[in-house]
Scaffold this motif. Structure first.
Motif, short mmCIF file in Angstrom:
data_model
loop_
_atom_site.label_atom_id
_atom_site.label_comp_id
_atom_site.label_asym_id
_atom_site.label_seq_id
_atom_site.Cartn_x
_atom_site.Cartn_y
_atom_site.Cartn_z
N UNK A 127 6.75 -3.17 4.29
CA UNK A 127 6.85 -3.88 3.35
C UNK A 127 6.08 -3.54 2.01
N UNK A 128 6.03 -4.73 1.41
CA UNK A 128 5.24 -4.51 -0.14
C UNK A 128 3.73 -4.17 0.25
N UNK A 129 3.30 -4.55 1.48
CA UNK A 129 1.72 -4.37 1.71
C UNK A 129 1.71 -2.99 2.27
N UNK A 181 4.75 -0.65 8.83
CA UNK A 181 4.59 -1.31 10.30
C UNK A 181 4.45 -0.34 11.19
N UNK A 182 4.44 -0.64 12.80
CA UNK A 182 4.18 0.26 13.72
C UNK A 182 5.48 0.97 13.88
N UNK A 183 6.66 0.61 13.71
CA UNK A 183 7.91 1.07 13.79
C UNK A 183 8.32 1.88 12.64
N UNK A 184 8.39 1.27 11.50
CA UNK A 184 8.91 1.89 10.27
C UNK A 184 7.76 2.29 9.34
N UNK A 185 8.12 3.42 9.14
CA UNK A 185 6.90 4.04 8.11
C UNK A 185 5.61 4.30 8.40
N UNK A 186 5.42 4.48 9.75
CA UNK A 186 4.18 4.50 10.31
C UNK A 186 3.22 5.71 9.73
N UNK A 187 3.97 6.69 9.06
CA UNK A 187 3.17 7.70 8.37
C UNK A 187 2.38 7.34 7.38
N UNK A 188 2.85 6.10 6.50
CA UNK A 188 1.89 5.64 5.50
C UNK A 188 1.09 4.60 5.71
N UNK A 189 0.08 4.36 4.71
CA UNK A 189 -0.84 3.42 4.72
C UNK A 189 -0.69 2.12 4.00
N UNK A 190 -1.52 1.72 3.38
CA UNK A 190 -1.37 0.28 2.52
C UNK A 190 -0.99 0.95 1.20
N UNK A 191 -0.13 0.34 0.58
CA UNK A 191 0.57 0.59 -0.78
C UNK A 191 -0.80 0.09 -1.70
N UNK A 197 -0.45 -2.45 -3.84
CA UNK A 197 -0.61 -3.88 -3.84
C UNK A 197 -1.33 -4.10 -2.50
N UNK A 198 -1.08 -3.40 -1.48
CA UNK A 198 -1.75 -3.70 -0.16
C UNK A 198 -3.36 -3.60 -0.22
N UNK A 199 -3.88 -2.60 -0.69
CA UNK A 199 -5.20 -2.38 -1.29
C UNK A 199 -5.91 -3.62 -1.91
N UNK A 200 -5.06 -4.07 -2.66
CA UNK A 200 -5.49 -5.22 -3.73
C UNK A 200 -5.71 -6.38 -2.87
N UNK A 201 -4.68 -6.56 -2.16
CA UNK A 201 -4.32 -7.83 -1.08
C UNK A 201 -5.46 -7.87 -0.10
N UNK A 202 -6.21 -6.62 0.52
CA UNK A 202 -7.30 -6.74 1.34
C UNK A 202 -8.71 -7.20 0.60
N UNK A 203 -8.76 -6.99 -0.56
CA UNK A 203 -9.83 -7.52 -1.49
C UNK A 203 -9.70 -9.09 -1.99
N UNK A 204 -8.25 -9.28 -2.31
CA UNK A 204 -8.02 -10.77 -2.45
C UNK A 204 -8.32 -11.73 -1.15
N UNK A 205 -7.61 -11.09 -0.03
CA UNK A 205 -7.92 -12.05 1.16
C UNK A 205 -9.19 -12.21 1.58
N UNK A 242 -2.26 1.95 8.09
CA UNK A 242 -2.54 0.58 7.81
C UNK A 242 -3.63 -0.07 8.29
N UNK A 243 -3.74 0.09 9.64
CA UNK A 243 -5.00 -0.29 10.43
C UNK A 243 -6.08 0.54 9.99
N UNK A 244 -6.05 1.83 9.80
CA UNK A 244 -7.09 2.47 9.50
C UNK A 244 -7.73 2.05 7.99
N UNK A 245 -6.52 1.81 7.06
CA UNK A 245 -6.84 1.75 5.61
C UNK A 245 -7.72 0.35 5.65
#
Length: 333
Positions: A122-124, A127-137, A139-147, A163-166
Protein backbone atom coordinates in the motif's frame (compact mmCIF):
# COMPACT_ATOMS: atom_id res chain seq x y z
CA UNK A 1 -8.28 -17.12 37.86
CA UNK A 2 -8.63 -16.95 41.64
CA UNK A 3 -4.86 -16.80 42.14
CA UNK A 4 -4.39 -14.33 39.27
CA UNK A 5 -6.34 -11.45 40.78
CA UNK A 6 -4.10 -8.82 39.19
CA UNK A 7 -4.41 -10.26 35.69
CA UNK A 8 -5.76 -8.02 32.96
CA UNK A 9 -6.65 -10.06 29.86
CA UNK A 10 -6.03 -8.38 26.50
CA UNK A 11 -6.73 -10.17 23.23
CA UNK A 12 -4.27 -8.96 20.58
CA UNK A 13 -6.65 -9.43 17.65
CA UNK A 14 -10.43 -9.47 17.32
CA UNK A 15 -12.23 -9.04 13.99
CA UNK A 16 -15.90 -8.74 13.00
CA UNK A 17 -16.88 -11.19 10.26
CA UNK A 18 -18.17 -8.65 7.73
CA UNK A 19 -16.16 -5.68 8.95
CA UNK A 20 -19.04 -4.30 11.01
CA UNK A 21 -18.78 -4.98 14.75
CA UNK A 22 -22.23 -5.80 16.11
CA UNK A 23 -21.25 -6.43 19.70
CA UNK A 24 -20.38 -9.41 21.90
CA UNK A 25 -22.36 -12.54 22.61
CA UNK A 26 -23.51 -12.91 26.21
CA UNK A 27 -20.83 -15.45 27.12
CA UNK A 28 -18.09 -13.06 26.00
CA UNK A 29 -19.63 -10.33 28.13
CA UNK A 30 -19.13 -12.59 31.16
CA UNK A 31 -15.74 -13.96 30.09
CA UNK A 32 -12.28 -13.28 31.52
CA UNK A 33 -11.56 -10.90 28.62
CA UNK A 34 -10.94 -7.29 29.71
CA UNK A 35 -9.86 -5.64 26.44
CA UNK A 36 -9.04 -6.38 22.82
CA UNK A 37 -7.50 -4.94 19.68
CA UNK A 38 -10.73 -4.53 17.67
CA UNK A 39 -10.22 -4.52 13.90
CA UNK A 40 -11.90 -1.70 11.97
CA UNK A 41 -12.68 -2.15 8.29
CA UNK A 42 -12.35 0.22 5.35
CA UNK A 43 -10.51 0.78 2.08
CA UNK A 44 -10.70 4.59 2.21
CA UNK A 45 -11.29 7.37 4.71
CA UNK A 46 -15.08 7.38 4.46
CA UNK A 47 -15.51 3.62 4.90
CA UNK A 48 -13.02 3.66 7.78
CA UNK A 49 -15.10 6.30 9.56
CA UNK A 50 -18.25 4.25 8.97
CA UNK A 51 -16.62 1.17 10.53
CA UNK A 52 -15.59 3.24 13.53
CA UNK A 53 -19.15 4.56 13.76
CA UNK A 54 -20.58 1.06 14.20
CA UNK A 55 -18.47 0.60 17.32
CA UNK A 56 -19.07 4.11 18.64
CA UNK A 57 -22.83 3.68 18.32
CA UNK A 58 -22.76 0.50 20.40
CA UNK A 59 -21.00 2.25 23.29
CA UNK A 60 -24.15 4.28 23.97
CA UNK A 61 -26.05 1.10 24.88
CA UNK A 62 -25.01 0.04 28.42
CA UNK A 63 -26.21 -3.52 27.73
CA UNK A 64 -23.37 -3.94 25.22
CA UNK A 65 -20.79 -3.50 28.01
CA UNK A 66 -18.14 -1.91 25.80
CA UNK A 67 -16.18 1.34 25.86
CA UNK A 68 -13.58 2.69 23.44
CA UNK A 69 -10.16 3.18 25.03
CA UNK A 70 -8.63 6.60 24.36
CA UNK A 71 -6.06 6.84 27.15
CA UNK A 72 -4.22 4.37 29.37
CA UNK A 73 -6.27 5.21 32.46
CA UNK A 74 -9.44 4.07 30.67
CA UNK A 75 -8.49 0.40 31.10
CA UNK A 76 -8.83 0.41 34.89
CA UNK A 77 -11.86 2.71 34.83
CA UNK A 78 -13.73 0.54 32.33
CA UNK A 79 -13.00 -2.67 34.23
CA UNK A 80 -14.17 -1.10 37.48
CA UNK A 81 -17.46 -0.16 35.83
CA UNK A 82 -17.99 -3.56 34.19
CA UNK A 83 -17.11 -2.62 30.61
CA UNK A 84 -14.84 -4.36 28.10
CA UNK A 85 -12.28 -2.01 26.55
CA UNK A 86 -12.15 -1.77 22.75
CA UNK A 87 -8.74 -0.74 21.35
CA UNK A 88 -9.58 0.53 17.86
CA UNK A 89 -7.18 -0.94 15.30
CA UNK A 90 -6.74 -0.64 11.54
CA UNK A 91 -5.13 -3.84 10.25
CA UNK A 92 -5.14 -2.27 6.81
CA UNK A 93 -3.96 1.37 6.82
CA UNK A 94 -5.92 2.12 3.61
CA UNK A 95 -8.38 4.51 5.37
CA UNK A 96 -5.45 6.84 6.02
CA UNK A 97 -4.93 6.93 2.25
CA UNK A 98 -1.72 8.91 1.62
CA UNK A 99 -2.54 11.85 3.87
CA UNK A 100 -0.89 12.55 7.22
CA UNK A 101 -3.85 14.68 8.31
CA UNK A 102 -6.20 11.68 8.03
CA UNK A 103 -4.05 9.72 10.47
CA UNK A 104 -4.36 12.61 12.93
CA UNK A 105 -8.12 12.71 12.34
CA UNK A 106 -8.47 9.01 13.16
CA UNK A 107 -6.41 9.47 16.31
CA UNK A 108 -8.81 12.19 17.43
CA UNK A 109 -11.71 9.79 16.72
CA UNK A 110 -10.22 7.11 18.96
CA UNK A 111 -8.06 4.87 16.76
CA UNK A 112 -4.97 3.86 18.74
CA UNK A 113 -3.26 1.16 16.63
CA UNK A 114 -2.40 1.10 12.91
CA UNK A 115 -0.73 -1.75 11.07
CA UNK A 116 1.68 -0.58 8.38
CA UNK A 117 0.39 -2.99 5.69
CA UNK A 118 -2.05 -5.87 5.39
CA UNK A 119 -0.64 -8.79 3.36
CA UNK A 120 -0.58 -6.72 0.16
CA UNK A 121 1.34 -3.52 -0.42
CA UNK A 122 0.00 0.00 0.00
CA UNK A 123 0.96 3.64 0.40
CA UNK A 124 3.10 2.84 3.47
CA UNK A 125 4.94 -0.30 2.45
CA UNK A 126 4.89 -3.95 1.38
CA UNK A 127 2.79 -6.73 2.82
CA UNK A 128 3.99 -10.22 3.64
CA UNK A 129 2.38 -11.57 0.43
CA UNK A 130 2.77 -8.78 -2.12
CA UNK A 131 5.88 -6.72 -2.69
CA UNK A 132 7.75 -8.39 0.15
CA UNK A 133 11.05 -7.36 -1.47
CA UNK A 134 10.59 -3.67 -0.74
CA UNK A 135 10.27 -1.88 2.56
CA UNK A 136 8.74 1.40 3.68
CA UNK A 137 7.92 4.01 1.07
CA UNK A 138 8.95 7.62 1.69
CA UNK A 139 5.43 8.20 2.98
CA UNK A 140 5.79 5.16 5.23
CA UNK A 141 9.00 6.50 6.73
CA UNK A 142 7.26 9.79 7.40
CA UNK A 143 4.37 7.95 9.08
CA UNK A 144 6.70 6.16 11.51
CA UNK A 145 7.75 9.59 12.80
CA UNK A 146 4.18 10.93 12.76
CA UNK A 147 2.78 7.90 14.61
CA UNK A 148 5.52 8.15 17.24
CA UNK A 149 4.81 11.84 17.79
CA UNK A 150 1.00 11.58 17.95
CA UNK A 151 1.01 8.50 20.18
CA UNK A 152 -0.36 5.99 17.65
CA UNK A 153 0.88 2.45 18.26
CA UNK A 154 2.47 0.86 15.18
CA UNK A 155 1.73 -2.80 14.43
CA UNK A 156 3.64 -5.15 12.09
CA UNK A 157 1.66 -8.40 12.14
CA UNK A 158 1.03 -8.77 8.37
CA UNK A 159 3.92 -6.64 7.12
CA UNK A 160 6.66 -7.74 4.75
CA UNK A 161 10.10 -8.48 6.20
CA UNK A 162 11.70 -5.28 4.92
CA UNK A 163 8.87 -3.13 6.27
CA UNK A 164 9.32 -4.86 9.62
CA UNK A 165 13.06 -4.21 9.47
CA UNK A 166 12.63 -0.56 8.43
CA UNK A 167 10.10 0.24 11.14
CA UNK A 168 12.15 -1.40 13.88
CA UNK A 169 15.21 0.60 12.81
CA UNK A 170 13.33 3.93 12.68
CA UNK A 171 10.84 3.88 15.53
CA UNK A 172 11.60 5.69 18.77
CA UNK A 173 8.70 4.00 20.58
CA UNK A 174 7.73 0.37 21.20
CA UNK A 175 5.71 -1.34 18.47
CA UNK A 176 3.73 -4.57 18.37
CA UNK A 177 3.34 -7.66 16.28
CA UNK A 178 -0.02 -8.20 17.89
CA UNK A 179 -1.03 -11.49 16.20
CA UNK A 180 1.49 -13.88 14.64
CA UNK A 181 3.43 -17.08 15.33
CA UNK A 182 7.10 -18.02 15.12
CA UNK A 183 8.67 -18.76 11.73
CA UNK A 184 11.15 -21.17 13.31
CA UNK A 185 8.28 -23.56 14.11
CA UNK A 186 5.95 -22.77 11.19
CA UNK A 187 7.42 -21.45 7.95
CA UNK A 188 4.65 -19.11 6.84
CA UNK A 189 5.03 -15.58 5.40
CA UNK A 190 2.81 -14.30 8.21
CA UNK A 191 5.18 -15.51 10.91
CA UNK A 192 8.20 -13.75 12.40
CA UNK A 193 11.81 -14.88 12.55
CA UNK A 194 13.94 -15.01 15.68
CA UNK A 195 15.91 -12.06 14.32
CA UNK A 196 12.75 -9.98 13.87
CA UNK A 197 11.55 -10.83 17.37
CA UNK A 198 14.92 -9.81 18.83
CA UNK A 199 14.70 -6.48 16.98
CA UNK A 200 11.19 -6.06 18.39
CA UNK A 201 12.55 -6.66 21.89
CA UNK A 202 15.23 -4.03 21.32
CA UNK A 203 12.55 -1.33 20.91
CA UNK A 204 10.53 -2.61 23.86
CA UNK A 205 7.78 -4.21 21.78
CA UNK A 206 5.52 -7.24 22.20
CA UNK A 207 4.53 -10.12 19.91
CA UNK A 208 1.06 -11.59 20.49
CA UNK A 209 1.10 -15.31 19.71
CA UNK A 210 -2.09 -16.58 18.06
CA UNK A 211 -3.65 -20.06 17.77
CA UNK A 212 -5.03 -19.19 14.30
CA UNK A 213 -4.51 -22.55 12.64
CA UNK A 214 -3.06 -21.67 9.20
CA UNK A 215 -0.02 -20.02 10.80
CA UNK A 216 0.12 -22.00 14.06
CA UNK A 217 0.12 -25.32 12.13
CA UNK A 218 3.54 -26.97 12.10
CA UNK A 219 2.71 -29.16 9.07
CA UNK A 220 2.73 -32.35 11.08
CA UNK A 221 0.58 -35.26 9.93
CA UNK A 222 -1.79 -32.91 8.07
CA UNK A 223 -3.98 -32.44 11.14
CA UNK A 224 -5.04 -29.18 12.83
CA UNK A 225 -2.67 -27.78 15.44
CA UNK A 226 -3.49 -28.37 19.09
CA UNK A 227 -3.18 -26.16 22.12
CA UNK A 228 0.17 -27.87 22.73
CA UNK A 229 1.39 -26.73 19.31
CA UNK A 230 0.24 -23.24 20.25
CA UNK A 231 2.20 -23.41 23.51
CA UNK A 232 5.26 -24.52 21.54
CA UNK A 233 5.10 -21.18 19.70
CA UNK A 234 4.64 -19.30 22.97
CA UNK A 235 7.56 -21.08 24.60
CA UNK A 236 9.81 -20.53 21.59
CA UNK A 237 9.05 -16.80 21.56
CA UNK A 238 9.75 -16.61 25.30
CA UNK A 239 13.03 -18.48 24.83
CA UNK A 240 14.08 -15.96 22.16
CA UNK A 241 12.96 -12.63 23.66
CA UNK A 242 11.84 -13.32 27.24
CA UNK A 243 8.42 -13.28 28.87
CA UNK A 244 8.29 -9.45 28.95
CA UNK A 245 7.85 -9.31 25.18
CA UNK A 246 5.24 -12.01 24.48
CA UNK A 247 1.45 -11.69 24.66
CA UNK A 248 -1.81 -13.35 23.72
CA UNK A 249 -3.98 -12.96 20.60
CA UNK A 250 -6.89 -15.16 19.56
CA UNK A 251 -7.34 -13.76 16.02
CA UNK A 252 -11.03 -14.57 16.38
CA UNK A 253 -14.32 -12.78 16.94
CA UNK A 254 -16.61 -12.03 19.89
CA UNK A 255 -19.88 -13.41 18.55
CA UNK A 256 -19.12 -16.98 17.37
CA UNK A 257 -19.33 -16.03 13.67
CA UNK A 258 -18.26 -18.92 11.42
CA UNK A 259 -16.26 -16.67 9.03
CA UNK A 260 -17.23 -18.64 5.94
CA UNK A 261 -16.83 -15.52 3.79
CA UNK A 262 -13.41 -14.81 5.27
CA UNK A 263 -12.15 -18.35 4.71
CA UNK A 264 -13.18 -18.19 1.06
CA UNK A 265 -11.69 -14.74 0.42
CA UNK A 266 -8.41 -15.59 2.20
CA UNK A 267 -8.01 -18.66 0.00
CA UNK A 268 -8.53 -16.58 -3.12
CA UNK A 269 -6.34 -13.62 -2.14
CA UNK A 270 -3.63 -15.01 0.14
CA UNK A 271 -2.75 -18.52 -1.00
CA UNK A 272 0.80 -18.18 0.33
CA UNK A 273 -0.60 -17.73 3.83
CA UNK A 274 -3.52 -20.18 3.95
CA UNK A 275 -3.11 -22.41 0.88
CA UNK A 276 -1.05 -25.14 2.51
CA UNK A 277 -3.40 -25.49 5.45
CA UNK A 278 -6.54 -25.32 3.29
CA UNK A 279 -5.32 -28.04 0.92
CA UNK A 280 -3.73 -30.39 3.44
CA UNK A 281 -5.84 -29.97 6.56
CA UNK A 282 -9.15 -28.15 6.50
CA UNK A 283 -11.30 -25.19 5.55
CA UNK A 284 -13.87 -25.98 8.24
CA UNK A 285 -14.65 -23.02 10.53
CA UNK A 286 -14.32 -25.22 13.63
CA UNK A 287 -10.74 -26.14 12.60
CA UNK A 288 -9.56 -22.59 12.00
CA UNK A 289 -7.90 -22.41 15.43
CA UNK A 290 -5.77 -24.77 17.48
CA UNK A 291 -7.83 -27.61 18.89
CA UNK A 292 -8.53 -26.92 22.56
CA UNK A 293 -8.55 -23.16 22.10
CA UNK A 294 -10.64 -20.93 19.88
CA UNK A 295 -10.88 -17.52 21.49
CA UNK A 296 -10.96 -15.48 24.64
CA UNK A 297 -13.61 -17.75 26.16
CA UNK A 298 -10.88 -20.38 26.49
CA UNK A 299 -8.43 -18.20 28.40
CA UNK A 300 -8.46 -20.63 31.32
CA UNK A 301 -7.28 -23.41 28.99
CA UNK A 302 -4.21 -21.32 28.16
CA UNK A 303 -3.54 -20.61 31.83
CA UNK A 304 -3.73 -24.32 32.63
CA UNK A 305 -1.48 -25.23 29.69
CA UNK A 306 1.09 -22.58 30.64
CA UNK A 307 1.22 -23.87 34.21
CA UNK A 308 1.93 -27.36 32.90
CA UNK A 309 4.86 -25.87 30.96
CA UNK A 310 6.25 -24.34 34.16
CA UNK A 311 5.16 -20.71 33.85
CA UNK A 312 4.53 -19.00 37.20
CA UNK A 313 1.72 -16.59 38.05
CA UNK A 314 3.77 -13.45 37.40
CA UNK A 315 4.76 -14.69 33.94
CA UNK A 316 1.18 -15.66 33.07
CA UNK A 317 -0.11 -12.21 34.12
CA UNK A 318 2.45 -10.56 31.83
CA UNK A 319 1.48 -12.82 28.93
CA UNK A 320 -2.28 -12.36 29.34
CA UNK A 321 -2.12 -8.59 29.07
CA UNK A 322 0.49 -7.02 31.29
CA UNK A 323 3.02 -6.67 28.49
CA UNK A 324 0.55 -5.00 26.14
CA UNK A 325 -0.44 -2.62 28.95
CA UNK A 326 3.18 -1.56 29.35
CA UNK A 327 3.43 -0.75 25.64
CA UNK A 328 0.20 1.27 25.64
CA UNK A 329 1.43 3.28 28.62
CA UNK A 330 4.73 4.04 26.88
CA UNK A 331 3.27 4.93 23.47
CA UNK A 332 -0.12 6.58 23.92
CA UNK A 333 -0.49 10.26 24.75
Amino acid sequence: MKDLKNAYVIDGCIWPEDGKFKGMSEDYKESLLDACFLTLDGDNFRSGVESLGYVSQLTYNPKEKIKIVRKFEDFAENKKNGYKSMILYFQDPAPIENKVKLAHAFYEMGVRVVQMSYNKGGFIGAGCVEGAGYGLTDFGKQMVKEFNEMGMLIDLSHCGPNVTKDVLSLTEKPVTICHACTKELADNPRNKTDEQMKALKAVGGVIGITPWAPICWKRKENVPPTIEDYLDHVCHAVDVVGIDHVGFASDNNLDHAADNVGITSQGALYDLVVGGYNKNVSTKPNERHALGFTGSLDTQNIIDAMRKRGFNNEEIVKFLGGNFLRVFKEVWK
